[in-house]
Design an enzyme around this catalytic site. Structure first.
Site, PDB file in Angstrom:
ATOM      1  N   ASP A 410       0.823  -1.202   0.000  1.00 57.76           N
ATOM      2  CA  ASP A 410       0.000   0.000   0.000  1.00 57.76           C
ATOM      3  C   ASP A 410       0.865   1.262   0.000  1.00 57.76           C
ATOM      4  OD1 ASP A 410      -2.725   1.243   0.420  1.00 57.76           O
ATOM      5  OD2 ASP A 410      -1.726   1.968   2.234  1.00 57.76           O
ATOM      6  N   GLU A 463       1.191  -0.566  -5.156  1.00 60.71           N
ATOM      7  CA  GLU A 463       0.229   0.501  -5.414  1.00 60.71           C
ATOM      8  C   GLU A 463       1.061   1.783  -5.491  1.00 60.71           C
ATOM      9  OE1 GLU A 463      -3.443   3.081  -3.602  1.00 60.71           O
ATOM     10  OE2 GLU A 463      -1.830   2.316  -2.362  1.00 60.71           O
TER      11      GLU A 463
END
Length: 734
Positions: A410, A463
């Site tokens: 993330d 990401e």
């Protein structure tokens, strides 16, 4: 009769009492070596036995050949001088009024952590850190108990406490193991299920009660204690594990169903999910599930993205073994398991990692660097050996201990740039004058290299929302930015996602002015190994569900939805779709309510409504898996060719995908609500007769049923097709 006189044995002599300094430091929790004072030690005249048991009324030392009461020395100290050359293994019998318990003396044990472990911890190279730090049930020197270890280099002292001592750690000080910063105590008699925390004395003498950063199980929030645990699950996924790495992921089918476990079917445990989730995902044909963060987090509203227990699956849904049971069930159903992993930041809760031992430890020492500007959280100090090790080992931990098949990392962009969300004056350039966080780059490279080396078949996914050069390039190949590649296997294609959603939200009459938003992604499609994500982030916070982004009436919205998914599955790159979007629920995702499953009830919707779109997703995955042209050359320009990228006036896109042997799949998308009869598609020569293998306008999906026929034969000027309205059609050689 002459009465006999009984002679009482003389009470044992008292040894020299602890020095005033030792007593003061032990009571204050600032002693670095309690084992040097407490326990049994040879002294002139015998063996001195000392114990610290506040509130006890009596303490007795017990050996196999007898027992001796200890003198009460005040403030919870007890001692005796035993006239013997050595003391064998002994126990302590402790009385608190009428309550008496007997246990091994924890201060008679040698350290339960080896020098090599300590060396690796200090160097930041312990790739199985969870086996060295935390709470480990074990047999030590022939005695069952639990070894507690914690890294707290700034602490003046550390004590372990829990239910077993009514959360008063005075009697359980830990010893400092040299310059490693690690504190250790083996507590005999404690085992699985024990609740515990660490009572840390800060540099200023104040105390803080902290959960274990390495805890492998935690209480159900809002409770915050750590729990001693050990693994017992017996894996049944050997076949899956042995073959998951047979084909490189970028050359394999990879279709992902993103799930928030707590809300997929609200109220289900890990084991109950194991009875339902694998069957559902398998029926829909996805190759993988991606679980939003499962590591323990105090605030459910963070959806797991503010982690306090990096080594503990959330206890909201069950135990660590229960979580393994779910993963095992998914593997046995032929489904890979990806997990969101969040090394970019952590929350400021005062019982967790923030200023853990009274100083900046896990966070950066510079307050500007430590504070994350967007989320009110703290950023890790990636330049510190032990912190980097904590995170690298954590990535390995999930893959090795839980058989996770991939980590979606993330917020990578927030880690890479020193000026991320910061204004001038709020950041300091790196040593070369640039804005790259060199320590974060090195951490990501080490994490990826370590995971790929230790865990064959695992994939890491970034990401990353910027144009950083080489996210999926190997770490030993230097790119245009002067850095080696970051070493990820895949990267989310945020540009494709933003552009394509922007296009599809326009009324068809305006789409011709935005046609380039659907074609621009092919300009950079092979710069990285991409995943096309329609994730949870796109269906919350007022962004609307996917079908609700679409223009037009309800029929047109569903048709747009179907056409978009057909385009997405055919576009180079892997696919990810968030739960609820597979059946076109109209409402945004709610973490409390979960997907609107009732929309698929037969009594609510027609067969071609929500259930029709679910059936389309199933067939997309089925055709996708059986068509190598859609995945075998995802990262090779030779696997794609435009037929017509410039039919913006018609809202039409057409292209060909090729597999490694050159077998084609023709894809035509009509993003106009108009049926286009006798539409010319100039397919390359030699393709021959084509068979329609998927049409998103089919009646069973809720469409109008328009089709150019099952077989389409090329003519001299190309294909002459009937294009269904708001539909994507796939054709391959008959």
């Amino acid at each position: 009769m002459t009465a006999r006189t009984r002679t009482r044995p003389a009470p044992p002599a008292r040894p020299a009492p602890p020095t005033a300094e030792d007593r003061e430091r032990l009571l204050a929790g600032t002693h670095h070596d309690p084992h040097a004072v407490l326990g049994a030690h040879p002294v002139p005249g015998g063996v001195a036995v000392r114990a610290l048991r506040p509130y006890a009324t009596a303490v007795t030392v017990v050996t196999d050949d007898g027992e001796t009461a200890l003198h009460e020395d005040g403030e919870g100290f007890f001692s005796a001088l035993l006239p013997r050359p050595e003391l064998p293994a002994h126990r302590l019998r402790v009385a608190y009024g009428d309550t008496v318990s007997e246990t091994e003396d924890p201060y008679r044990f040698l350290p339960a952590l080896g020098e090599f472990d300590l060396h690796l911890v200090h160097e930041g190279r312990h790739e199985r850190l969870w086996t060295a730090l935390g709470a480990e049930p074990m047999v030590h020197q022939g005695v069952e108990g639990t070894r507690f270890t914690v890294w707290a280099p700034h602490a003046r002292g550390v004590r372990v406490c829990g239910e077993f001592c009514h959360w008063d750690g005075t009697a359980w000080p830990m010893r400092s193991l040299g310059h490693s910063g690690v504190w250790e105590l083996f507590v005999p008699g404690l085992g699985e299920g024990t609740l515990y925390k660490f009572d840390i004395t800060r540099p200023d003498g104040s105390h803080t009660l902290r959960a274990d950063p390495m805890a492998r199980r935690a209480e159900v929030p809002p409770a915050t204690a750590s729990i001693v645990t050990a693994p017992h699950h017996e894996w049944n996924d050997a076949e899956w594990m042995s073959r998951r790495g047979e084909r490189p992921v970028h050359e394999a089918p990879f279709s992902v169903y993103e799930v928030h476990l707590a809300s997929w079917r609200p109220g289900l445990t890990y084991r109950e999910l194991a009875e339902q989730l694998p069957a559902y995902v398998r029926e829909l044909g996805f190759t993988h599930v991606e679980l939003m963060p499962v590591a323990e987090h105090p605030f459910g509203g963070s959806w797991g993205y503010q982690v306090t227990g990096f080594y503990a699956p959330t206890s909201r849904l069950g135990t660590p073994d229960d979580f393994k049971y779910l993963i095992d069930a998914l593997h046995r159903a032929g489904i890979g398991v990806l997990m969101d992993w969040v090394p970019a930041h952590f929350p400021r809760d005062d019982w967790a990692l923030a200023q853990f031992d009274g100083a900046n430890l896990y966070e950066h020492a510079d307050p500007q660097r430590a504070s994350h500007p967007d989320w009110g959280t703290l950023e890790f100090d990636y330049g510190r050996n032990e912190v980097r090790n904590f995170l690298v080992a954590n990535a390995v931990y999930w893959c090795e201990e839980f058989h996770i098949d991939g980590l979606r990392v993330d917020a990578v962009a927030s880690m890479l740039y020193l000026d991320y969300s910061r204004e001038d004056g709020q950041w300091v350039p790196n040593m070369y004058g640039g804005r790259e966080d060199l320590a974060a780059v090195a951490f990501l490279q080490e994490m990826n290299a370590t995971v790929y080396r230790r865990c064959p078949g695992v994939v890491t996914i970034a990401e990353e929302s910027t144009a950083w050069d080489g996210v999926t390039r190997p770490t030993d190949i230097v790119g245009a930015g002067g850095f080696g590649g970051l070493g990820f296997g895949l990267k989310w294609n945020m540009g494709w996602m933003h552009d394509s959603l922007e296009y599809i939200q326009h009324e068809p009459v305006h789409r011709k002015y935005h046609h380039n938003e659907m074609t621009f992604s092919m300009v950079y499609a092979y710069s990285e190994n991409y995943v096309l994500p329609i994730s949870h982030d796109e269906v919350v916070h007022g962004k609307q569900a996917l079908v609700s982004k679409m223009p037009g009436d309800w029929w047109q919205r569903r048709a747009n939805h179907r056409a978009y998914l057909g385009f997405m599955w055919a576009h180079p790159g892997k696919q990810l779709l968030f739960m609820g979007q597979e059946f076109a629920q109209g409402a945004e995702w709610s973490a409390d309510a979960g997907p609107e499953w009732w929309l698929m009830d037969e009594g609510y919707c027609a067969a071609g409504d929500h259930r029709g779109i679910r059936d389309l997703v199933r067939d997309l995955n089925l055709r996708y898996r059986e068509t190598p042209a859609l995945w075998e050359r995802d990262t090779s320009p030779e696997g794609f060719a435009w037929i017509d990228a410039n039919a913006g006036e018609d809202n039409v896109l057409s292209f060909v995908r090729y597999d490694a042997k050159g077998a084609p799949l023709v894809v035509v998308c009509n993003f106009s609500p108009v049926v286009r009869h006798d539409y010319r598609v100039a397919v390359p020569e030699g393709i021959g007769v084509l068979r329609e293998v998927l049409n998103t306008d089919a009646e069973q999906y809720g469409g109008s049923g328009v089709s150019g026929g099952e077989l389409v034969k090329p003519e001299a000027d190309g294909l002459r097709m009937t294009l269904p309205p708001l539909a994507t059609v796939w054709l391959r050689p008959a």
